[in-house]
Design a protein around this motif. Structure first.
Motif, PDB file in Angstrom:
ATOM      1  N   GLY A   1      16.950  57.613  31.183  1.00 62.37           N
ATOM      2  CA  GLY A   1      16.004  58.728  31.255  1.00 62.37           C
ATOM      3  C   GLY A   1      16.047  59.412  32.609  1.00 62.37           C
ATOM      4  O   GLY A   1      16.083  60.643  32.709  1.00 62.37           O
ATOM      5  N   LEU A   2      16.061  58.590  33.659  1.00 64.54           N
ATOM      6  CA  LEU A   2      16.114  59.121  35.026  1.00 64.54           C
ATOM      7  C   LEU A   2      17.400  59.925  35.234  1.00 64.54           C
ATOM      8  O   LEU A   2      17.388  61.028  35.780  1.00 64.54           O
ATOM      9  CB  LEU A   2      16.071  57.947  36.015  1.00 64.54           C
ATOM     10  N   MET A   3      18.527  59.345  34.760  1.00 69.83           N
ATOM     11  CA  MET A   3      19.817  60.005  34.948  1.00 69.83           C
ATOM     12  C   MET A   3      19.887  61.314  34.172  1.00 69.83           C
ATOM     13  O   MET A   3      20.535  62.268  34.624  1.00 69.83           O
ATOM     14  CB  MET A   3      20.953  59.063  34.542  1.00 69.83           C
ATOM     15  N   ALA A   4      19.193  61.369  33.022  1.00 68.97           N
ATOM     16  CA  ALA A   4      19.197  62.609  32.235  1.00 68.97           C
ATOM     17  C   ALA A   4      18.431  63.715  32.954  1.00 68.97           C
ATOM     18  O   ALA A   4      18.662  64.902  32.700  1.00 68.97           O
ATOM     19  CB  ALA A   4      18.595  62.345  30.860  1.00 68.97           C
ATOM     20  N   SER A   5      17.504  63.358  33.838  1.00 74.26           N
ATOM     21  CA  SER A   5      16.717  64.373  34.566  1.00 74.26           C
ATOM     22  C   SER A   5      17.442  64.914  35.787  1.00 74.26           C
ATOM     23  O   SER A   5      16.965  65.859  36.409  1.00 74.26           O
ATOM     24  CB  SER A   5      15.386  63.791  35.056  1.00 74.26           C
ATOM     25  N   LEU A   6      18.565  64.291  36.176  1.00 72.87           N
ATOM     26  CA  LEU A   6      19.273  64.787  37.366  1.00 72.87           C
ATOM     27  C   LEU A   6      19.890  66.152  37.029  1.00 72.87           C
ATOM     28  O   LEU A   6      20.597  66.281  36.042  1.00 72.87           O
ATOM     29  CB  LEU A   6      20.371  63.800  37.781  1.00 72.87           C
ATOM     30  N   PRO A   7      19.611  67.185  37.855  1.00 70.60           N
ATOM     31  CA  PRO A   7      20.182  68.503  37.548  1.00 70.60           C
ATOM     32  C   PRO A   7      21.709  68.469  37.583  1.00 70.60           C
ATOM     33  O   PRO A   7      22.316  67.587  38.185  1.00 70.60           O
ATOM     34  CB  PRO A   7      19.649  69.391  38.674  1.00 70.60           C
ATOM     35  N   GLN A   8      22.313  69.488  36.926  1.00 70.75           N
ATOM     36  CA  GLN A   8      23.772  69.639  36.985  1.00 70.75           C
ATOM     37  C   GLN A   8      24.187  69.963  38.416  1.00 70.75           C
ATOM     38  O   GLN A   8      23.459  70.649  39.117  1.00 70.75           O
ATOM     39  CB  GLN A   8      24.182  70.823  36.121  1.00 70.75           C
ATOM     40  N   PRO A   9      25.380  69.524  38.823  1.00 71.08           N
ATOM     41  CA  PRO A   9      25.842  69.900  40.165  1.00 71.08           C
ATOM     42  C   PRO A   9      26.002  71.420  40.274  1.00 71.08           C
ATOM     43  O   PRO A   9      26.269  72.070  39.267  1.00 71.08           O
ATOM     44  CB  PRO A   9      27.193  69.205  40.305  1.00 71.08           C
ATOM     45  N   PRO A  10      25.851  71.975  41.467  1.00 69.41           N
ATOM     46  CA  PRO A  10      25.973  73.424  41.631  1.00 69.41           C
ATOM     47  C   PRO A  10      27.393  73.908  41.327  1.00 69.41           C
ATOM     48  O   PRO A  10      28.344  73.132  41.384  1.00 69.41           O
ATOM     49  CB  PRO A  10      25.660  73.656  43.101  1.00 69.41           C
ATOM     50  N   LEU A  11      27.512  75.198  41.015  1.00 68.26           N
ATOM     51  CA  LEU A  11      28.820  75.832  40.806  1.00 68.26           C
ATOM     52  C   LEU A  11      29.191  76.637  42.043  1.00 68.26           C
ATOM     53  O   LEU A  11      28.328  77.240  42.670  1.00 68.26           O
ATOM     54  CB  LEU A  11      28.740  76.798  39.622  1.00 68.26           C
TER      55      LEU A  11
END
Lengths: 147, 203
Positions: B86-96
């Motif tokens: 659950g915690l890992m799913a909340s991590l935003p995508q890395p920037p582009l």
């Protein structure tokens, strides 16, 4: 009269009423679920997606809450439920070569994926907890603090 | 050798006995793998000692402020992923990140870079709420001040072009590094196409 006025200014400044707008922008709330808040100068604000973050802000989640945050140096952060972390210091100024990050996790659960500060200036990133301090060299981790 | 006076030791001992068993807060730390990077290092330190996490899925625990960090143990990756899914799913995508290049002494984009703009605008809107940083750069031909201003014109031009294409970030930051941060190091007064650029970050 003039002294009283100056004292009033000093008092306002010391209580933080004049400070929030001066503090640099340091990041953005990307996602939020359940109860999620930003505490800024003693005020509790809703941490909604798109909300900006400033140095000194405290991020908090409730029993069903979670948060996803990105900081201005590309650091990624997520908070699990019943968590509290403050952005104690954040300086990302490549033009002047000034880098610092101190986060204080007082309870709960975070995932941290380092951004540019940790890469440009290894040793400048610290996560403080009630029982130990973490020195971070360019990495990805989970930290959990139980009361 | 020992900085604490005897009385304080007795006091601490008494305090610990009275607070019997209440160890205070407890923490655990797990190093995770990082894509495209060798694992970094985390040093866990308190007044009693320190430990290091150097391999993915190693973990250190700390029980209270008067105990040293435990030696690292290796955890099972699958169970870490399950426990903290659950915690890992909340991590935003890395920037582009995107790089755009310009004509000499100008904020006019080269044709290949111009063609990238619609894709970049779409990427901004696909990540809403997004923040965009544009950092403008110049080669070393001209003064510091001239190139600072040129870098700023380049950054501002890119930000305006993206807005015109419908990109709607919550925040845009246009800044210049002038000739101070070249992609390719050159002597002063050297034309270098690769340094006439803007770096875009979509967060």
């Amino acid at each position: 009269m003039r002294t009283i006025f100056l004292l009033l200014i000093a008092l306002l400044a010391s209580t933080g009423l004049l400070q929030a707008a001066d503090r640099p922008h340091v990041g953005l709330v990307k996602s939020a679920d359940g109860e999620a808040f930003i505490i800024r100068d003693g005020q509790r604000l809703g941490a909604t997606p798109g909300a900006g973050l400033r140095e000194g802000d405290v991020l908090m989640t409730g029993a069903q809450g979670s948060l996803g945050v990105i900081l201005s140096d590309d650091t990624l952060l997520s908070l699990g439920s019943s968590s509290r972390i403050s952005i104690e210091r954040f300086t990302f100024d490549p033009a002047r070569g000034a880098f610092a990050m101190v986060l204080r996790l007082s309870r709960g659960l975070i995932e941290y994926l380092s951004g540019k500060i940790s890469k440009l200036s290894p040793g400048s990133v610290h996560i403080e907890t009630p029982v130990a301090t973490l020195g971070i060299r360019g990495t990805h981790l989970i930290a959990r603090v139980e009361p | 050798m020992n900085p604490l006076p005897r009385q304080l030791h007795l006091f601490l001992f008494f305090f610990l006995v009275v607070s019997g068993g209440c160890a205070g807060p407890k923490a655990s730390f797990i190093l995770l793998p990082e894509e495209n990077h060798p694992a970094g290092e985390v040093i866990i330190q308190n007044r009693q000692g320190d430990e290091r996490l150097t391999r993915p899925f190693q973990s250190v625990e700390v029980e209270g402020t008067h105990r040293e960090p435990s030696p690292p143990v290796q955890l099972d990756p699958a169970s870490v992923r399950q426990q903290y899914g659950g915690l890992m799913a909340s991590l935003p995508q890395p920037p582009l990140h995107y790089l755009l290049y310009f004509e000499f002494g100008s904020a006019q984009l080269l044709p290949e870079s111009e063609q990238l703009l619609p894709e970049i605008a779409r990427a901004v809107n696909a990540r809403r709420p997004a923040e965009v940083s544009v950092e403008g750069h110049a080669d070393t031909v001209g003064t510091l001040e001239y190139n600072y201003n040129l870098g700023l014109r380049r950054a501002t031009a890119v930000a305006e072009r993206l807005a015109a294409l419908g990109a709607a970030p919550v925040r845009v930051d246009a800044a210049s590094r002038g000739k101070n941060d070249p992609q390719v190091k050159t002597p002063d007064e050297t034309p270098e196409p690769r340094n006439r650029r803007a770096e875009i970050t979509i967060r």
